[in-house]
Design a protein around this motif. Sequence first.
Motif, short mmCIF file in Angstrom:
data_model
loop_
_atom_site.label_atom_id
_atom_site.label_comp_id
_atom_site.label_asym_id
_atom_site.label_seq_id
_atom_site.Cartn_x
_atom_site.Cartn_y
_atom_site.Cartn_z
N ASP A 55 -3.59 2.82 9.73
CA ASP A 55 -4.13 2.69 8.48
C ASP A 55 -3.30 2.99 7.19
OD1 ASP A 55 -6.92 1.68 9.73
OD2 ASP A 55 -6.28 3.67 10.80
N GLU A 61 -5.03 4.08 3.60
CA GLU A 61 -5.78 5.53 3.53
C GLU A 61 -4.84 6.53 3.61
OE1 GLU A 61 -8.51 1.88 5.03
OE2 GLU A 61 -6.30 2.41 5.34
N THR A 62 -3.84 6.37 4.60
CA THR A 62 -2.95 7.46 4.82
C THR A 62 -2.04 7.83 3.64
OG1 THR A 62 -2.89 6.79 7.15
CG2 THR A 62 -1.14 8.46 6.43
N SER A 117 0.99 -1.28 0.03
CA SER A 117 -0.12 0.04 -0.05
C SER A 117 0.80 1.48 -0.08
CB SER A 117 -0.88 -0.02 1.09
OG SER A 117 -1.77 -1.01 1.11
N LEU A 148 -10.61 6.45 12.08
CA LEU A 148 -9.76 6.65 10.95
C LEU A 148 -9.84 8.12 10.48
CD1 LEU A 148 -8.25 5.68 8.29
CD2 LEU A 148 -10.45 5.00 7.45
N GLN A 174 -2.86 7.27 0.47
CA GLN A 174 -3.82 7.97 -0.43
C GLN A 174 -4.05 9.39 0.08
OE1 GLN A 174 -8.37 7.52 -0.70
NE2 GLN A 174 -7.65 6.23 -2.48
N ILE A 184 -6.48 10.34 9.96
CA ILE A 184 -6.23 11.20 8.93
C ILE A 184 -6.15 12.44 8.80
CG2 ILE A 184 -7.08 11.55 6.42
CD1 ILE A 184 -5.95 8.72 6.61
#
Length: 371
Positions: free
Chosen positions: A343, A346-347, A134, A321, A349, A325
């Motif tokens: 996470d 997501e981070t 990721s 979450l 992204q 972020i």
Amino acid sequence: MMTQVYIRPIGIAASPQAEAGDAVRLAGGMVYAHRFAILLRQDGEVTLRERVSPEHMAQALGRLPDSVAAEAEAQWTCLRFAHPPLQLGERTVRLDQPQVMGILNVTPDSFSDGGAFLDNPEAGRAHAAAMLESGAALVDIGGESTRPGAAATWEGDELERVLPAVEYCAAMGAAISVDTRRPAVMEAALAKGAHIINDVSALRHDPRSMALAAAQQCPVVLMHSPGKSDDLHADADYDNVVFDVFEWLKNARNHALDAGVQRENILLDPGIGFGKTLAENLALVNALPLFHALGQPIMLGASRKRMIGALSNEADAAHRLGGSIAFAVAGMDAGVQLLRVHDVAETVQARNVWRGLRDAALTDFSDIPAD
């Protein structure tokens, strides 16, 4: 009477051209600062606050008392210093942009994952692989919970938890940090393929840790925590949490330098959530740009922490979450180099979108008036 000086970035620009070039690249990253506060503090009280742009910084520094002139010049140099990349085995981690460090807890009592990866190497291996795929630049492996109230872990148990995780992460070619305050665990993990020591006690828990870090010549993360014994959250007493943590980290850095740790191997962490109230944690996050004046890369670890729940109707760790972020983006806006998170996808992204905005701002001249 003791006088201390601080140069705190207080104005962030999308690009240098937005300020007709009167901006500096903060710590060699993707954030530009165009306004700074020069602060003098005498015996705990702020006695001077002058707002200055880079164009007028030299004159402002020249007006400071001789007792703080050298320190002020050093901070101004540090704020503009471009940190070289970390060379971690075969991996190079650049520090001219935010990097994501993924958390792998191998403990029975982690507040975030409830021991999901303890005694389950297949699950741990899959989680580490997913984080790397990721976009995690590093994996941070921890075998002891340091949440408030957690019991200390016996060294033998910590070794049994951490070393298998280091081995399977090293087999993937990962850049690895080991989250520990025990020199035996540090040494064994480095021998198995870890690259960074991440010590929440800033190498204070065991007097042998500092000598080991100096001898190994590996990067070390020195984190602020007020406690001096097993309870890292104890003994918190701040006159001003931002200035006090700044001075504490400066002393920790200097102590490491005196012990033989190379300056390029020192990273600093303000210790969000360790012996700090909600208000104190928020003040530190808002003041993150100041910590670049210490001249070391900064790591931010705010992921899933209790303060998010305190601001979100007591949401539990599994439902933090959005807040995680938000803090990661705040760290990026402050020029932080490393984001330690649970996470990763997501981070990453969020980081990629943030980076796209920063890149676009550098080439956008459409709405910037000419002088």
